[in-house]
Design a protein around this motif. Structure first.
Motif, short mmCIF file in Angstrom:
data_model
loop_
_atom_site.label_atom_id
_atom_site.label_comp_id
_atom_site.label_asym_id
_atom_site.label_seq_id
_atom_site.Cartn_x
_atom_site.Cartn_y
_atom_site.Cartn_z
N TRP A 7 0.85 -1.19 0.00
CA TRP A 7 0.00 0.00 0.00
C TRP A 7 0.89 1.24 0.00
N PRO A 8 0.92 1.99 -1.10
CA PRO A 8 1.84 3.13 -1.22
C PRO A 8 1.70 4.18 -0.12
N VAL A 9 0.52 4.34 0.45
CA VAL A 9 0.32 5.39 1.45
C VAL A 9 1.23 5.17 2.67
N PHE A 10 1.71 3.92 2.87
CA PHE A 10 2.58 3.63 4.01
C PHE A 10 4.07 3.70 3.66
N ALA A 11 4.38 4.07 2.42
CA ALA A 11 5.75 3.97 1.92
C ALA A 11 6.76 4.81 2.70
N LEU A 12 6.32 5.92 3.30
CA LEU A 12 7.25 6.80 3.99
C LEU A 12 7.43 6.46 5.47
N LEU A 13 6.66 5.50 5.98
CA LEU A 13 6.79 5.14 7.39
C LEU A 13 8.10 4.38 7.60
N PRO A 14 8.84 4.72 8.66
CA PRO A 14 10.10 4.02 8.93
C PRO A 14 9.84 2.58 9.36
N PRO A 15 10.78 1.68 9.14
CA PRO A 15 10.60 0.26 9.49
C PRO A 15 10.18 0.02 10.93
N GLU A 16 10.74 0.83 11.84
CA GLU A 16 10.40 0.62 13.26
C GLU A 16 8.93 0.94 13.54
N GLU A 17 8.33 1.84 12.76
CA GLU A 17 6.91 2.14 12.91
C GLU A 17 6.06 1.06 12.24
#
Length: 527
Positions: A7-17
């Protein structure tokens, strides 16, 4: 960990999140809004925030997640959304909250004012325990633990089931022929509603011009009507697309009806069907059907875990169920639906849930249950014979010829060999680019072609004027043609700088001769 990577909307979330996400839903006219829940039961939202649908108290879009304080700790069990969009949730305590677009009272608060923050939907529901919610374009329905259905909002086609076409400003029980029935599952199309009973009967009401109610005609219905054509068939789940409906039976069969201009019924043609039609799924037993009121896409999952899709798939009309490589129906909507929104609340069971890949990664170099150790440069690397034999032809041969529980390695360094073994567990390389040359040597020696390609890609990322000739030499030595061409072009583009480096001065004579010849053919020495 819930996999939201498609889901592209989550692409900017860091791995830890991303690792903390346990539930999520993607919605919006361009799949540009999302709500998610973390392992700590905190609720966050991000996206364009159209009509205040993120529930943040304002109309500001946000590219970074913001917390929805009022929902934290509520334990969401069901979530649905409309096209306004508006959002409705049910909590583990049976409460219903709604926010977002409210032009047709789809928030159930008796007004038509948009709701910028989640508000409790109380009228007629305070004494009820709601277990499931569903939304059409601008109407909402709620299913209680007692099997009652309540509906509210836009009602131009009778989708609220009140017996009229007047909008319904607050929750009203859908009674009529459902009065003494127990409903176990609900779903909404754009302008219609469906309900499955505990006895396997299925009812529909609302808009029907495409035959999406399955009644054999195209007349709208202002109260629930039983789909008589499924008499004797026991339905266990219903899913609604924009204007089509899918039903799953207790025998794993799938029936479809309604609009079919994109092949979303899976009948092999594009003709609408006003009555339920049995879909050919090659005798595979289905365990789930999926559709979303925002799209013309259909999906189903087999008992063996295979996922089928049909209908509108990224602009193509797929008229018959098509076998995919996906593991969930959610992936179909993330990759092929238009818009690419979630058809339901994405969830992962249990805080300690690990995928197969995650479990293997966790056990790498762990002595607890390993049955083999490699000794490299005096250091141990703990592994599992069965996995090595499955993943690598070299080890399949080696370990079939020996029952040793300890093997010494002298040809490669500890860092390189550990990276190789870790690759067999994870499919990834965990080495800096400058150290990947040694791994490229190993991949060539063991004839691991995929690892060889990954090494080349990793090395490319670390190329510089100082090391370009060193990398070129390694590429030639290990017959890594793609890397060789990449390094050569880099050297040509930075010719003056790289010819002044120590690596160039120490370059093998034959290699230097070949480089000059090739560079000359390339026109590198022209004025």
């Amino acid at each position: 960990m819930l996999d939201v990577g498609k889901w592209p909307v989550f692409a900017l979330l860091p791995p830890e999140e991303l690792r903390l996400i346990r539930q999520a839903c993607v919605f919006g006219s361009a799949a540009n809004e999302a709500v998610y829940v973390t392992v700590n039961d905190e609720v966050f939202a991000l996206g364009t925030n159209c009509s205040g649908c993120l529930g943040l108290g304002d109309l500001q879009s946000t590219i970074e997640p913001r917390r929805i304080d009022v929902l934290c700790g509520k334990k969401i069990v069901s979530l649905s959304y409309g096209t306004g969009p508006h959002v409705v949730i049910a909590t583990a305590d049976g409460e219903v909250f709604a926010w977002g677009h409210n032009g047709y009272s789809q928030l159930g608060n008796g007004t038509t004012n948009h709701g910028l923050t989640p508000a409790l939907v109380s009228t007629n529901l305070l004494s009820k325990r709601v277990t499931e919610v569903a939304c059409g374009s601008h109407h909402s329905i709620a299913l209680t633990a007692d099997g009652e259905v309540f509906a509210w909002g836009y009602n131009n086609s009778g989708q609220v089931g009140s017996g009229s076409t007047a909008n319904q400003p607050t929750p009203r029980r859908v009674s009529s022929c459902l009065q003494s029935k127990v409903v176990v599952n609900v779903a909404c199309g754009q302008l219609c509603s469906m309900a499955v009973l505990d006895n396997g009967e299925i009812y529909g009401w609302g808009y029907n011009c495409n035959g999406q109610l399955g009644l054999g005609n195209n007349g709208n219905q202002q109260t629930p009507c039983r789909i008589a054509a499924l008499q004797g068939v026991s339905v266990v789940q219903v899913a609604c697309g924009y204007a089509h409906t899918l039903a799953l039976t207790d025998e794993g069969l799938v029936y479809a009806w309604g609009a079919n201009s994109y092949g979303q019924l899976g009948t092999g043609n594009k003709s609408n069907q006003a009555s339920p039609t049995l879909i050919n799924t090659d005798k595979e037993r289905m365990v789930e059907v999926a559709a979303c009121h925002t799209s013309h896409t259909s999906a189903a999952k087999t008992q063996s875990g295979q996922v089928l899709m049909w209908g509108q798939c990224r602009g193509q009309a797929v008229a018959s169920p098509h076998l995919t490589h996906f593991s969930t129906t959610d992936d179909v909507f993330a990759c092929f639906a238009t818009p690419a929104v979630a058809w339901h609340l994405l969830s992962v069971d249990g805080d300690d849930y690990l995928t197969v890949a995650q479990s293997l990664k966790k056990e790498f170099d762990s002595s607890e249950i390993s049955d083999l150790k490699f000794v490299v440069d005096g250091k141990y690397i703990h592994v599992h014979k069965a996995l090595l034999k499955i993943r690598c032809e070299h080890f399949r041969t080696l370990l079939n010829e020996t029952d040793e529980d300890s093997i010494e390695i002298h040809q490669f360094s500890y860092m390189v060999y550990r990276a190789f073994l870790e690759y067999l567990y994870t499919d990834t390389i965990n080495l800096p680019p400058e150290d990947a040359i040694g791994l490229l040597d190993l991949a060539t020696f063991y004839r691991e072609m995929r690892l060889k390609r990954l090494c080349q890609e990793t090395i490319k990322k670390g190329i510089s004027e100082d090391n370009a000739f060193t990398l070129l030499s390694a590429a030639v030595k290990y017959e890594a043609k793609d890397l060789e061409e990449f390094c050569f072009k880099f050297c040509i583009n930075h010719l003056t700088a790289v010819t002044l480096t120590q690596a160039f001065a120490e370059m093998d004579h034959d290699l230097l001769k070949n480089f000059i010849n090739k560079a000359s053919r390339y026109g590198a020495f022209k004025n």
